[in-house]
Motif scaffolding. Structure first.
Motif, PDB file in Angstrom:
ATOM      1  N   GLU A 333      17.988 -62.921  41.502  1.00  0.00           N
ATOM      2  CA  GLU A 333      19.395 -63.217  41.815  1.00  0.00           C
ATOM      3  C   GLU A 333      19.700 -62.918  43.278  1.00  0.00           C
ATOM      4  N   ILE A 334      19.101 -61.884  43.830  1.00  0.00           N
ATOM      5  CA  ILE A 334      19.335 -61.534  45.237  1.00  0.00           C
ATOM      6  C   ILE A 334      18.708 -62.573  46.158  1.00  0.00           C
ATOM      7  N   ALA A 335      17.508 -63.028  45.840  1.00  0.00           N
ATOM      8  CA  ALA A 335      16.871 -64.061  46.665  1.00  0.00           C
ATOM      9  C   ALA A 335      17.735 -65.324  46.720  1.00  0.00           C
ATOM     10  N   LYS A 336      18.403 -65.657  45.616  1.00  0.00           N
ATOM     11  CA  LYS A 336      19.244 -66.851  45.568  1.00  0.00           C
ATOM     12  C   LYS A 336      20.367 -66.813  46.601  1.00  0.00           C
ATOM     13  N   LEU A 337      20.804 -65.614  46.991  1.00  0.00           N
ATOM     14  CA  LEU A 337      21.913 -65.491  47.932  1.00  0.00           C
ATOM     15  C   LEU A 337      21.577 -66.067  49.306  1.00  0.00           C
ATOM     16  N   PHE A 338      20.283 -66.222  49.605  1.00  0.00           N
ATOM     17  CA  PHE A 338      19.873 -66.658  50.934  1.00  0.00           C
ATOM     18  C   PHE A 338      19.197 -68.024  50.928  1.00  0.00           C
ATOM     19  N   LEU A 339      18.985 -68.625  49.766  1.00  0.00           N
ATOM     20  CA  LEU A 339      18.210 -69.859  49.668  1.00  0.00           C
ATOM     21  C   LEU A 339      19.086 -71.083  49.453  1.00  0.00           C
ATOM     22  N   GLU A 340      18.549 -72.235  49.895  1.00  0.00           N
ATOM     23  CA  GLU A 340      19.218 -73.510  49.663  1.00  0.00           C
ATOM     24  C   GLU A 340      18.985 -73.956  48.222  1.00  0.00           C
ATOM     25  N   LYS A 341      19.890 -74.750  47.712  1.00  0.00           N
ATOM     26  CA  LYS A 341      19.763 -75.268  46.362  1.00  0.00           C
ATOM     27  C   LYS A 341      18.438 -76.012  46.214  1.00  0.00           C
ATOM     28  N   GLY A 342      17.703 -75.706  45.145  1.00  0.00           N
ATOM     29  CA  GLY A 342      16.441 -76.366  44.862  1.00  0.00           C
ATOM     30  C   GLY A 342      15.221 -75.665  45.413  1.00  0.00           C
ATOM     31  N   GLU A 343      15.405 -74.683  46.286  1.00  0.00           N
ATOM     32  CA  GLU A 343      14.252 -73.969  46.848  1.00  0.00           C
ATOM     33  C   GLU A 343      13.673 -73.003  45.814  1.00  0.00           C
ATOM     34  N   THR A 344      12.347 -72.903  45.796  1.00  0.00           N
ATOM     35  CA  THR A 344      11.661 -72.064  44.813  1.00  0.00           C
ATOM     36  C   THR A 344      11.703 -70.605  45.216  1.00  0.00           C
ATOM     37  N   ILE A 345      12.024 -69.750  44.242  1.00  0.00           N
ATOM     38  CA  ILE A 345      12.051 -68.301  44.469  1.00  0.00           C
ATOM     39  C   ILE A 345      10.675 -67.715  44.171  1.00  0.00           C
ATOM     40  N   ILE A 346      10.170 -67.970  42.991  1.00  0.00           N
ATOM     41  CA  ILE A 346       8.869 -67.461  42.559  1.00  0.00           C
ATOM     42  C   ILE A 346       8.432 -68.276  41.341  1.00  0.00           C
ATOM     43  N   SER A 347       7.148 -68.336  41.110  1.00  0.00           N
ATOM     44  CA  SER A 347       6.615 -68.970  39.903  1.00  0.00           C
ATOM     45  C   SER A 347       5.830 -67.940  39.115  1.00  0.00           C
ATOM     46  N   THR A 348       5.733 -68.152  37.816  1.00  0.00           N
ATOM     47  CA  THR A 348       4.969 -67.243  36.964  1.00  0.00           C
ATOM     48  C   THR A 348       3.905 -68.033  36.217  1.00  0.00           C
ATOM     49  N   PHE A 366      24.700 -67.896  50.099  1.00  0.00           N
ATOM     50  CA  PHE A 366      25.907 -67.103  50.363  1.00  0.00           C
ATOM     51  C   PHE A 366      26.036 -66.822  51.858  1.00  0.00           C
ATOM     52  N   VAL A 367      24.911 -66.582  52.533  1.00  0.00           N
ATOM     53  CA  VAL A 367      24.898 -66.389  53.985  1.00  0.00           C
ATOM     54  C   VAL A 367      23.759 -67.224  54.579  1.00  0.00           C
TER      55      VAL A 367
END
Length: 467
Positions: A333-348, A366-367
């Motif tokens: 959720e924290i990583a989402k605050l800095f990423l553009e829509k559609g960008e990958t955070i992590i894969s499992t 968000f910023v």
């Protein structure tokens, strides 16, 4: 068999490996979590997990019908079926042999074979089960010793046995403070329900009358429809020994019930921040330290970012040094605050297809100010997820030392005598397809760069990524 789980990323130091010859990459990466789906075991295991991946609905959806009478009859059948299932899950007489076999089955169904230092052999693992069936285990302590040795033979320091006392301490990973684990479950009409995926036996919610599979409707009068499980977990949090009132439905047939629950665990803010003037005096930097990822981390980080922006911060330093992890979902959720829509955070990745997943940002950042992330050799697990996500998406430069390198996912399973096993069930893959485990993340700089240097580095990163 009853199973109810909660998956995790540890905020405590990773356990040392069992005595063995040193290996090249002894470190591996954890979280608590997120969420492994309930694994249907032939034995009677109870799995506990903090959501990382999808879980199946607790109640199958009824087929569409044309007649109200038929619908009512189907509803009654569902209620009767729920009562029958509840009766069937009553614990049978537990033998020491069945307890050991129960632990064997958990590993057999969920362990990630390449997590251990020794080659995984299904034939050798099956042989262990045959050995169990041929011997008589006289005492419970002897059964626990056999489970410990059985798990140690895998060669994964993170797959391990928990005594009943050690398992009880897992309650500290409760995101809500009242002993429940929530999950978003798709409804038949396309909407999403919040249901109790797991519940701590004899915890505050369970003692007040909440049950596994209950649908959560409101928190202190606030309708939770449309809200994420993570955000609602934050609503449930509050000071220890205060009360929260929730509305639940035990099943589709039952009326709405209002339940007052005393909070048992409270999360303290892990976020500390200040505004610093740069030596040149022409810009200010917002310094933010996150000690761990708990249920308050995202909410308090948003407050910090907004206040620092309003105070004139032109860029941010996010300090993740000595942050050993916490809740993986909080990191996501924290990583989402800095990423553009559609960008990958992590894969499992894992044996079970439900562990194979990619997490992406759903909204605009968000910023958008330049970001520096500080890391060191004690930056681990959920912290490495955040650092790699922001770095690989060209949103941050990394400064400091190579990170710890723990990229494995564990789930915690409760056995029927109150003991448990922690099992490695998957691993994390960064957006640039790097395996964190045993490798860590190499920073871009060893000392803090200037703002212009940060901007130039991020611009070059974005150009290379676009090319």
């Amino acid at each position: 068999m009853r199973a109810f789980s909660f998956s995790l990323s540890s905020s405590s130091p990773p356990p040392p490996p069992p005595p063995s010859p040193p290996r090249k990459n002894p470190n591996s990466n954890l979280i608590i979590p997120n969420t492994l789906r309930t694994i249907l075991l032939k034995s009677t295991a109870i799995a506990l997990s903090f959501s990382l991946v999808a879980s199946p609905p607790f109640f199958p959806s009824a087929p569409a019908v044309a007649s109200e009478n038929i619908a009512a009859s189907a509803s009654v059948d569902l209620c009767g079926e729920a009562r029958r299932e509840e009766e069937e899950t009553k614990e049978p007489n537990l033998t020491n042999e069945s307890l050991v076999e129960e632990a064997w089955e958990v590993v057999n169904q969920s362990f990630l074979p390449d997590a251990g230092t020794r080659p995984w052999s299904s034939e050798l693992w099956l042989k262990k089960k045959e050995d169990i069936r041929q011997s008589r285990i006289q005492t419970r302590s002897r059964a626990h010793d056999i489970i410990r040795k059985m798990l140690a033979s895998i060669g994964d320091p993170y797959t391990r046995f928990l005594s009943p006392d050690e398992f009880a301490k897992m309650a500290k990973y409760d995101m809500t403070g009242i002993g429940v684990n929530l999950k978003e479950i798709p409804d038949t009409d396309g909407s999403v329900k919040l249901k109790v995926l797991g519940i701590i036996l004899d915890g505050p919610a369970h003692s007040a009358g909440v049950r596994q599979g209950d649908e959560l409707l409101s928190v202190n009068g606030i309708d939770v429809s449309g809200k994420s499980a993570f955000d609602v977990s934050s609503l449930l949090q509050g000071p220890k020994e205060t009360f929260v009132t929730i509305e639940v439905k035990h099943n589709d047939c039952s009326p709405i019930e209002s339940i007052k629950v005393e909070r048992q665990i409270t999360a303290r803010t892990p976020v500390f921040y200040r505004l610093d003037k740069m030596e040149s005096g022409d810009s200010s930097v917002g310094y933010i330290r996150i000690k761990e990822f708990n249920a308050l981390a995202k909410k308090d980080l948003v407050i910090a970012l907004k206040r620092l922006q309003d105070s004139g911060a032109s860029y941010f330093v996010l300090d993740l040094r000595d942050n050993l992890g916490g809740l993986v979902q909080a990191g996501i959720e924290i990583a989402k605050l800095f990423l553009e829509k559609g960008e990958t955070i992590i894969s499992t990745a894992g044996r079970d297809h439900q562990v194979q997943n990619s997490f992406v940002a759903e909204t605009s950042p968000f910023v958008k100010a330049p970001l520096v992330v500080m890391v060191n050799h004690r930056t681990a697990s959920a912290s490495e997820i955040v650092a790699s996500s922001l770095h690989d998406n060209c949103k941050a430069v990394l400064v400091g030392e190579r990170t710890f390198g723990k990229g494995l996912i564990q789930s915690v399973f409760e056995l029927h005598d109150g003991s448990g096993v922690v099992v490695t069930i998957g691993k994390y893959i960064t957006p640039t397809h790097m395996d964190i485990n045993g490798n860590g993340i190499q920073p871009d700089f060893d000392k803090l760069p200037g703002l212009n240097e940060v901007r130039n580095y991020l611009s070059q990163c974005q150009l290379q990524r676009a090319g």
